[in-house]
Design an enzyme around this catalytic site. Sequence first.
Site, PDB file in Angstrom:
ATOM      1  N   GLU A  93       0.819  -1.205   0.000  1.00 14.97           N
ATOM      2  CA  GLU A  93       0.000   0.000   0.000  1.00 14.97           C
ATOM      3  C   GLU A  93       0.859   1.263   0.000  1.00 14.97           C
ATOM      4  OE1 GLU A  93      -2.985  -2.183   3.178  1.00 14.97           O
ATOM      5  OE2 GLU A  93      -1.889  -0.376   3.748  1.00 14.97           O
ATOM      6  N   CYS A 106       2.549   8.138   2.449  1.00 17.32           N
ATOM      7  CA  CYS A 106       3.022   7.119   3.391  1.00 17.32           C
ATOM      8  C   CYS A 106       3.438   5.908   2.544  1.00 17.32           C
ATOM      9  CB  CYS A 106       1.897   6.769   4.371  1.00 17.32           C
ATOM     10  SG  CYS A 106       2.382   5.531   5.572  1.00 17.32           S
ATOM     11  N   CYS A 113       6.303  -8.187   6.519  1.00 16.45           N
ATOM     12  CA  CYS A 113       7.351  -7.743   7.441  1.00 16.45           C
ATOM     13  C   CYS A 113       7.794  -8.916   8.299  1.00 16.45           C
ATOM     14  CB  CYS A 113       6.806  -6.621   8.331  1.00 16.45           C
ATOM     15  SG  CYS A 113       8.061  -5.875   9.390  1.00 16.45           S
ATOM     16  N   CYS A 117       5.513  -7.514  15.084  1.00 15.42           N
ATOM     17  CA  CYS A 117       4.835  -6.736  16.140  1.00 15.42           C
ATOM     18  C   CYS A 117       3.399  -7.243  16.243  1.00 15.42           C
ATOM     19  CB  CYS A 117       4.855  -5.244  15.808  1.00 15.42           C
ATOM     20  SG  CYS A 117       6.509  -4.592  15.530  1.00 15.42           S
ATOM     21  N   CYS A 120       0.088  -5.409  14.721  1.00 15.81           N
ATOM     22  CA  CYS A 120       0.197  -4.903  13.351  1.00 15.81           C
ATOM     23  C   CYS A 120      -0.270  -5.941  12.335  1.00 15.81           C
ATOM     24  CB  CYS A 120       1.658  -4.511  13.099  1.00 15.81           C
ATOM     25  SG  CYS A 120       2.023  -4.166  11.394  1.00 15.81           S
ATOM     26  N   CYS A 331      -2.225   0.427   8.917  1.00 18.44           N
ATOM     27  CA  CYS A 331      -1.244  -0.211   8.057  1.00 18.44           C
ATOM     28  C   CYS A 331      -1.516  -1.689   7.797  1.00 18.44           C
ATOM     29  CB  CYS A 331       0.113  -0.027   8.728  1.00 18.44           C
ATOM     30  SG  CYS A 331       1.413  -0.976   8.039  1.00 18.44           S
TER      31      CYS A 331
HETATM   32 FE1  SF4 Z   1       6.742  -4.571  10.726  1.00 18.33          FE
HETATM   33 FE2  SF4 Z   1       4.288  -3.855  11.511  1.00 18.33          FE
HETATM   34 FE3  SF4 Z   1       6.279  -3.962  13.288  1.00 18.33          FE
HETATM   35 FE4  SF4 Z   1       6.234  -2.017  11.418  1.00 18.33          FE
HETATM   36  S1  SF4 Z   1       4.758  -2.316  13.080  1.00 18.33           S
HETATM   37  S2  SF4 Z   1       8.013  -3.267  12.023  1.00 18.33           S
HETATM   38  S3  SF4 Z   1       5.342  -3.142   9.668  1.00 18.33           S
HETATM   39  S4  SF4 Z   1       5.437  -5.717  12.123  1.00 18.33           S
END
Ligand code: SF4
Length: 343
Positions: A93, A106, A113, A117, A120, A331
């Site tokens: 995105e 953005c 990823c 996290c 997320c 996100c």
């Molecule tokens: Fe990866 Fe999401 Fe953590 Fe950002 S917030 S580093 S995109 S897992």
Amino acid sequence: MKKRLLGMTPSELGETALSKGLPGFAGKQVARWMYVRRETSLEAMTDLSKSGREALGEEFEVGAAMPVSVVCSADGTRKYLFPVDGDPQNAVEAVMIPDDDRKTLCVSSQAGCKMGCKFCMTGRQGFHGNLSAADILSQFITIDESSELTNAVFMGMGEPLDNWENVKRAIDVLTAPWGFAWSPKRITLSTIGVIPNLRKYLDESRCHLAVSLHNPFPEERLEIMPVEKLYPMEDVLDLIRQYDFTGQRRVSFEYTMFAGFNDSPRHAEALVRLLRGLECRVNLIRFHKIPDFPYGTSSDEVMEDFKNRLQRGGLTATIRASRGEDILAACGMLSGKHRRGER
Ligand code: SF4
């Protein structure tokens, strides 16, 4: 598959041109077409000879990816979905956020990823590859607002410092006089604190820095951010304190507020202690609840109280306005839907 010219420097483009029998100065011409005029077709580069364009086109293309969809929010935010390496199932995105006379993009740096996290949606998708510099720059070049963009934040999908070589190449194009010629002050990179590449970022660029902090207590931060084990926030802060953020360059800390997890007066006080003496800003972010995550959204009153406590402790703190909520602006949400075929 043809090789992509997007992301190359004028000297690399010059060498490429020479290798195909064009004069070396054609590199500068191609750079101007791609980065200044945002041209995506070799055919349109009419100050190159027709035979030169054909010779180049046998092996090369500009290689700008076009968005496969765009969703518009009532508040003007527009979310674009880009295929990665031409594969629409592997999409990232880019979100254009208008605000008064600014239009901020953005940008995504990875498909998925690795950082995991817990709060997320992108982290939940797993890792599907680094974006090339061409894929990062495509987000700037092929959206409708390309020529009106004023700022960029590397805060989209992925951890930009886990793909530093390509992100650096894109930043170089954005800030070079032969490229977009943007001031580094127009660019902010957001990271959870990948220390070796954070050091490179701070040494090799002059752009702003945003750090995802989210909890001042290491053991609690580790519960939602596995990176705390490898690169503790305390070490990240030790590194940041070695650089000057009292002038043009700014550092901010992102603090997403989770009800009952990190929004108490005890957390506010610890945050003040942790950041004491650092010239910085704390951005408090409203959490958009996601499935299978135990914490919800902090109330407006709690966020306001938290902000006031930080300010009384001497920090600059703001509550970041949520944008594009009606189009799933958090996100990774849109691309996650795309991956599952829910569009
Ligand atoms: Fe990866 Fe999401 Fe953590 Fe950002 S917030 S580093 S995109 S897992």
